[in-house]
Scaffold this motif. Structure first.
Motif, PDB file in Angstrom:
ATOM      1  N   GLY A   1      -8.575   7.520  -0.365  1.00  0.00           N
ATOM      2  CA  GLY A   1      -8.726   6.147  -0.844  1.00  0.00           C
ATOM      3  C   GLY A   1      -7.387   5.533  -1.172  1.00  0.00           C
ATOM      4  O   GLY A   1      -6.470   6.227  -1.625  1.00  0.00           O
ATOM      5  N   THR A   2      -7.251   4.235  -0.920  1.00  0.00           N
ATOM      6  CA  THR A   2      -6.018   3.533  -1.234  1.00  0.00           C
ATOM      7  C   THR A   2      -5.720   3.641  -2.723  1.00  0.00           C
ATOM      8  O   THR A   2      -6.584   3.376  -3.567  1.00  0.00           O
ATOM      9  N   LEU A   3      -4.518   4.040  -3.050  1.00  0.00           N
ATOM     10  CA  LEU A   3      -4.156   4.242  -4.451  1.00  0.00           C
ATOM     11  C   LEU A   3      -4.080   2.927  -5.216  1.00  0.00           C
ATOM     12  O   LEU A   3      -3.626   1.907  -4.689  1.00  0.00           O
TER      13      LEU A   3
ATOM     14  N   LEU B   1     -12.613  21.375  -3.496  1.00  0.00           N
ATOM     15  CA  LEU B   1     -12.756  20.675  -2.225  1.00  0.00           C
ATOM     16  C   LEU B   1     -13.001  19.190  -2.495  1.00  0.00           C
ATOM     17  O   LEU B   1     -13.653  18.820  -3.475  1.00  0.00           O
ATOM     18  N   ALA B   2     -12.512  18.341  -1.624  1.00  0.00           N
ATOM     19  CA  ALA B   2     -12.626  16.888  -1.795  1.00  0.00           C
ATOM     20  C   ALA B   2     -14.084  16.450  -1.902  1.00  0.00           C
ATOM     21  O   ALA B   2     -14.966  16.993  -1.232  1.00  0.00           O
ATOM     22  N   GLN B   3     -14.310  15.447  -2.738  1.00  0.00           N
ATOM     23  CA  GLN B   3     -15.629  14.830  -2.867  1.00  0.00           C
ATOM     24  C   GLN B   3     -15.660  13.440  -2.241  1.00  0.00           C
ATOM     25  O   GLN B   3     -16.730  12.879  -2.021  1.00  0.00           O
ATOM     26  N   ILE B   4     -14.475  12.880  -1.984  1.00  0.00           N
ATOM     27  CA  ILE B   4     -14.352  11.587  -1.302  1.00  0.00           C
ATOM     28  C   ILE B   4     -13.482  11.815  -0.077  1.00  0.00           C
ATOM     29  O   ILE B   4     -12.370  12.327  -0.183  1.00  0.00           O
ATOM     30  N   HIS B   5     -13.986  11.434   1.090  1.00  0.00           N
ATOM     31  CA  HIS B   5     -13.270  11.662   2.337  1.00  0.00           C
ATOM     32  C   HIS B   5     -12.910  10.329   2.998  1.00  0.00           C
ATOM     33  O   HIS B   5     -13.610   9.340   2.833  1.00  0.00           O
ATOM     34  N   GLY B   6     -11.795  10.342   3.745  1.00  0.00           N
ATOM     35  CA  GLY B   6     -11.427   9.138   4.482  1.00  0.00           C
ATOM     36  C   GLY B   6      -9.952   8.842   4.437  1.00  0.00           C
ATOM     37  O   GLY B   6      -9.541   7.864   3.814  1.00  0.00           O
ATOM     38  N   GLY B   7      -9.156   9.683   5.067  1.00  0.00           N
ATOM     39  CA  GLY B   7      -7.728   9.408   5.146  1.00  0.00           C
ATOM     40  C   GLY B   7      -6.851  10.517   4.607  1.00  0.00           C
ATOM     41  O   GLY B   7      -5.658  10.562   4.878  1.00  0.00           O
ATOM     42  N   GLY B   8      -7.428  11.407   3.814  1.00  0.00           N
ATOM     43  CA  GLY B   8      -6.681  12.561   3.349  1.00  0.00           C
ATOM     44  C   GLY B   8      -5.615  12.272   2.314  1.00  0.00           C
ATOM     45  O   GLY B   8      -4.652  13.021   2.197  1.00  0.00           O
ATOM     46  N   HIS B   9      -5.770  11.186   1.545  1.00  0.00           N
ATOM     47  CA  HIS B   9      -4.804  10.888   0.489  1.00  0.00           C
ATOM     48  C   HIS B   9      -4.815  11.979  -0.580  1.00  0.00           C
ATOM     49  O   HIS B   9      -5.741  12.769  -0.673  1.00  0.00           O
TER      50      HIS B   9
ATOM     51  N   ASN C   1       0.857  -1.178   0.000  1.00  0.00           N
ATOM     52  CA  ASN C   1       0.000   0.000   0.000  1.00  0.00           C
ATOM     53  C   ASN C   1       0.899   1.236   0.000  1.00  0.00           C
ATOM     54  O   ASN C   1       1.757   1.388   0.873  1.00  0.00           O
ATOM     55  N   ALA C   2       0.708   2.122  -0.957  1.00  0.00           N
ATOM     56  CA  ALA C   2       1.579   3.296  -1.069  1.00  0.00           C
ATOM     57  C   ALA C   2       1.496   4.224   0.139  1.00  0.00           C
ATOM     58  O   ALA C   2       2.359   5.077   0.332  1.00  0.00           O
ATOM     59  N   ALA C   3       0.460   4.036   0.975  1.00  0.00           N
ATOM     60  CA  ALA C   3       0.323   4.856   2.181  1.00  0.00           C
ATOM     61  C   ALA C   3       0.980   4.219   3.402  1.00  0.00           C
ATOM     62  O   ALA C   3       0.969   4.814   4.488  1.00  0.00           O
TER      63      ALA C   3
END
Length: 380
Positions: free
Chosen positions: A239-241, A224-232, A33-35
């Motif tokens: 979201g996981t890349l 502004l972000a439309q998908i939230h959850g982790g700040g990638h 996982n790149a994160a």
């Protein structure tokens, strides 16, 4: 399966063999996982992502930090338009686009219109061109964005992006460019552009991965972000890349940087031969501009035949479409051709031919002969 000749490269392109080879290790050996910042599995994945980001930035003349990965161009378009709309919430907002934009753009504007935005859709002339005077006249004191495609997905017609960017800059308005059909096929740039949507599968990369270019070091707001959850992705797209997809995207961009000019010239010759031969069929006409367009696309109308029959029959031996892949199952005439003033029946009897990396002269010759045969039989 005995596949027909493929001349629908504007709908999607096959992954280049080099792209597949580059992606494979990231499904297995380098599956991290790149994160994940605390061990080598994550480090290797992150390095691969950043290398791809750098190459994709080079393709469009951007900085790597300005590339935000998404699941594709549709998501990038939604992020760009809705994200800017939300950044201006509470203000009176006006947006300018064009009648011949992709449905991903037009439908997203319909959504923000429901939420209070004013939308102006510029008309086009009979060749699909906008008027720069119409664009300037449409600008209001509360105009927040001009959103136009670099090149049309159905006709290949290219908008004058340099002049459009100068208008946007002079009025301090966000310029969002849908470069999905242009990037990797013709040179593009980001000077004067604030947002740009890209898609890997339009230039021999994998499906399911795209990007939004977001201009840095500018006073105008970012979406502004439309998908939230982790700040990638700098907080713009959580979201996981998709590491294998991003690696493939980067490899495809690298290939296009090296071969775009030569391949464009080859395809232009093939396209012109195909077009000239098909226009010799009686009662056929070209939809769009002959000069100012992508090198691999032509859209031809065949009068005197029923559109659905034409498409079905031609597709027995040559895979083509009547327009955008997103709307190709619809019996309605193309909204692009309608906006150009083309009769609905003639619009339905129009075929988009889009050539690509694997197209040969033999493919083109066979296509010419088959289309001529089909049209002749349908007109009896």
């Amino acid at each position: 399966m005995n596949y027909p000749i493929y001349l629908d490269y504007n709908a999607t392109t096959p992954c280049a063999p080099e792209v597949i080879d580059a992606m494979l290790p990231y499904f297995g050996t380098h599956f991290g996982n790149a994160a994940s910042k605390s061990h080598p599995y994550g480090w290797v994945a992150e390095n691969a992502v950043e290398e791809a980001r750098e190459i994709i930035a080079q393709l469009i003349g951007a900085k790597s930090k300005e590339i935000i990965f998404t699941s594709g161009a549709t998501e990038a378009i939604n992020l760009g338009i809705k994200g800017i709309f939300e950044s201006y919430l509470g203000e009176k907002q006006h947006y300018i686009t064009c009648q011949t934009e992709h449905k991903a753009v037009l439908d997203t504007f319909l959504e923000i219109e429901k939420r209070g935005a004013e939308i102006t859709c510029l008309p086009v002339d009979g060749k699909g061109n906008i008027s720069l005077k119409d664009l300037e006249d449409a600008i209001l004191p509360h105009t927040k964005m001009i959103c136009l495609m670099w090149a049309n997905n159905e006709t290949g017609v290219i908008h004058p992006i340099k002049e459009i960017s100068e208008i946007a800059e002079s009025r301090n308005i966000i310029l969002f460019i849908d470069a999905v059909q242009a990037a990797g096929k013709i040179p593009v740039f980001t000077k004067g552009v604030h947002l740009m949507a890209l898609s890997a599968h339009k230039f021999y990369g994998p499906k399911g991965v795209g990007a939004l270019y977001v201009r840095h070091n500018h006073a105008l707001p970012k979406p502004l972000a439309q998908i939230h959850g982790g700040g990638h992705e700098k907080g713009m797209r959580s979201g996981t890349l998709n590491v294998p997809g991003i690696v493939g995207f980067g490899k495809a961009a690298e290939l296009r940087i090296s071969e775009m000019e030569e391949e464009g010239n080859r395809l232009r010759e093939l396209r012109d031969f195909l077009e000239n031969q098909l226009l010799q069929i009686q009662n056929t006409s070209l939809n769009g501009s002959q000069e100012n367009r992508l090198p691999h696309v032509c859209n031809i109308a065949f009068s005197g035949v029923e559109g659905e029959d034409l498409i079905k029959k031609v597709n027995q031996k040559v895979a083509v479409s009547s327009g955008s892949a997103c709307t190709s199952i619809s019996p309605k005439p193309s909204h692009v051709l309608q906006a150009m003033g083309i009769n609905p029946d003639l619009g339905r009897a129009s075929i988009r031919f889009s050539l690509g990396r694997n197209t040969t002269f033999e493919d083109v010759e066979k296509t010419i002969n088959w289309v001529k045969e089909v049209v002749e039989k349908l007109r009896v």
